[in-house]
Design a protein around this motif. Structure first.
Motif, short mmCIF file in Angstrom:
data_model
loop_
_atom_site.label_atom_id
_atom_site.label_comp_id
_atom_site.label_asym_id
_atom_site.label_seq_id
_atom_site.Cartn_x
_atom_site.Cartn_y
_atom_site.Cartn_z
N VAL A 74 0.87 -1.17 0.00
CA VAL A 74 0.00 0.00 0.00
C VAL A 74 0.90 1.22 0.00
N LEU A 75 0.79 2.04 -1.05
CA LEU A 75 1.68 3.19 -1.19
C LEU A 75 1.04 4.49 -0.72
N GLY A 76 -0.24 4.49 -0.47
CA GLY A 76 -0.93 5.67 0.04
C GLY A 76 -2.32 5.28 0.50
N GLU A 77 -2.83 5.95 1.51
CA GLU A 77 -4.15 5.62 2.02
C GLU A 77 -4.83 6.88 2.54
N ALA A 78 -6.13 6.97 2.28
CA ALA A 78 -6.95 8.04 2.83
C ALA A 78 -8.18 7.38 3.45
N SER A 112 -9.09 2.26 -21.64
CA SER A 112 -8.88 3.32 -20.66
C SER A 112 -10.10 3.40 -19.75
N GLU A 113 -9.83 3.79 -18.51
CA GLU A 113 -10.89 3.91 -17.52
C GLU A 113 -10.56 5.08 -16.60
N TYR A 114 -11.58 5.84 -16.24
CA TYR A 114 -11.44 6.94 -15.30
C TYR A 114 -12.39 6.67 -14.15
N PHE A 115 -11.97 6.96 -12.93
CA PHE A 115 -12.91 6.85 -11.81
C PHE A 115 -12.80 8.10 -10.95
N ALA A 116 -13.94 8.50 -10.43
CA ALA A 116 -14.00 9.65 -9.52
C ALA A 116 -14.96 9.31 -8.40
N THR A 117 -14.64 9.76 -7.20
CA THR A 117 -15.50 9.52 -6.05
C THR A 117 -15.59 10.77 -5.20
N TRP A 118 -16.78 10.98 -4.66
CA TRP A 118 -17.04 12.08 -3.75
C TRP A 118 -17.57 11.49 -2.44
N VAL A 119 -16.97 11.84 -1.33
CA VAL A 119 -17.48 11.43 -0.02
C VAL A 119 -18.07 12.69 0.61
N HIS A 120 -19.35 12.62 0.96
CA HIS A 120 -20.07 13.78 1.49
C HIS A 120 -20.14 13.72 3.01
N PRO A 179 -9.93 16.31 13.52
CA PRO A 179 -11.21 16.88 13.11
C PRO A 179 -11.06 17.68 11.82
N LEU A 180 -12.06 17.60 10.97
CA LEU A 180 -12.07 18.34 9.71
C LEU A 180 -13.42 19.01 9.55
N ASP A 181 -13.42 20.03 8.75
CA ASP A 181 -14.67 20.62 8.32
C ASP A 181 -14.62 20.65 6.80
N ALA A 182 -14.38 19.49 6.22
CA ALA A 182 -14.11 19.39 4.79
C ALA A 182 -15.37 19.41 3.95
N GLY A 183 -16.47 18.93 4.49
CA GLY A 183 -17.69 18.85 3.69
C GLY A 183 -17.64 17.70 2.72
N THR A 184 -17.01 17.90 1.56
CA THR A 184 -16.93 16.87 0.53
C THR A 184 -15.47 16.60 0.18
N TYR A 185 -15.11 15.31 0.15
CA TYR A 185 -13.78 14.86 -0.26
C TYR A 185 -13.88 14.30 -1.66
N PHE A 186 -12.90 14.61 -2.53
CA PHE A 186 -12.88 14.15 -3.91
C PHE A 186 -11.57 13.43 -4.20
N ALA A 187 -11.65 12.26 -4.80
CA ALA A 187 -10.45 11.54 -5.25
C ALA A 187 -10.72 11.01 -6.65
N TYR A 223 -0.12 3.25 -18.46
CA TYR A 223 0.15 4.36 -17.54
C TYR A 223 -1.08 4.51 -16.65
N SER A 224 -0.84 4.66 -15.34
CA SER A 224 -1.97 4.89 -14.43
C SER A 224 -1.57 5.92 -13.38
N THR A 225 -2.59 6.59 -12.85
CA THR A 225 -2.38 7.62 -11.85
C THR A 225 -3.57 7.66 -10.90
N ILE A 226 -3.32 8.05 -9.65
CA ILE A 226 -4.37 8.23 -8.66
C ILE A 226 -3.97 9.39 -7.77
N ASN A 227 -4.96 10.19 -7.37
CA ASN A 227 -4.72 11.33 -6.49
C ASN A 227 -5.69 11.23 -5.32
N LEU A 228 -5.15 11.01 -4.12
CA LEU A 228 -5.96 10.88 -2.91
C LEU A 228 -5.86 12.10 -2.00
#
Length: 197
Positions: free
Chosen positions: A35-39, A64-72, A85-93, A149-154
């Protein structure tokens, strides 16, 4: 070619969401499950969208495939920084990949648009090696090269899950429709908060 899209809305189990970036190899001993990164975070619900495109043209395959997720309703992060503690509202990856494959021996991949999935590769000639009257007789099987080629941004909303980019070069040898050997070489670059290597 084929184009598809997946989407869903989910209530989070135990009000927790977890996303990981890891190597493409996921089988074998525990040290191969890198595991190289975790959120991880607490939140209310999650939306996902995953469009995908596949094109097969003779010996060429492009996918090719794209994925997007929003955590509310994100209110705290679990990793990195437990219980912060956070007051982030919505997280996007998000993340995506593109891969190109080519049969050196002229085969093509069969894509079943009804299921949708790739069918089994059937070599133009199966591999065999037997003695002959004037020397050995050889069937070469099917040989395929590929690049991905693949990429992910957390990273988002105060959660630094890191970014990962990787390139994979591959060689596949299909001896017959039931047996293949795969060789892959992957180079990955990780950009994570506090990363020292």
């Amino acid at each position: 070619g084929d184009v598809g899209i997946g989407a869903s809305h989910r209530d989070l189990d135990d009000d927790e969401a977890r996303f990981r970036s890891r190597t493409l190899l996921r089988n074998g001993p525990g040290h191969l499950h890198t595991v190289l990164g975790e959120a991880r975070m607490t939140g209310d619900d999650q939306d996902l969208i995953v469009p995908e495109v596949v094109l097969v043209h003779g010996p060429w395959t492009v996918q090719s495939e794209y994925f997007a997720t929003w955590v509310h309703g994100v209110d705290s992060r679990i990793t990195p920084g437990p219980g912060t503690p956070l007051d982030a509202g919505t997280y996007f990856a998000d993340g995506w990949y593109v891969e190109v494959l080519y049969f050196l021996t002229g085969e093509n991949r069969v894509y079943d648009t009804k299921l949708p999935r790739f069918g089994r590769v059937v070599p133009n000639e199966n591999y065999f090696f037997v003695p002959g009257e004037h020397g050995p007789l050889l069937g070469r099987g099917a040989w395929q090269v590929g690049a991905r080629y693949s990429t992910i941004n957390l990273n988002d909303a105060g959660i630094n899950g890191g970014e990962l980019d990787d390139v994979t070069l591959g060689l596949n040898w299909f001896l017959n429709p039931n047996l293949k050997f795969q060789w892959n070489y992957t180079v990955a670059y990780r950009d994570a908060a506090g990363d020292t290597s």
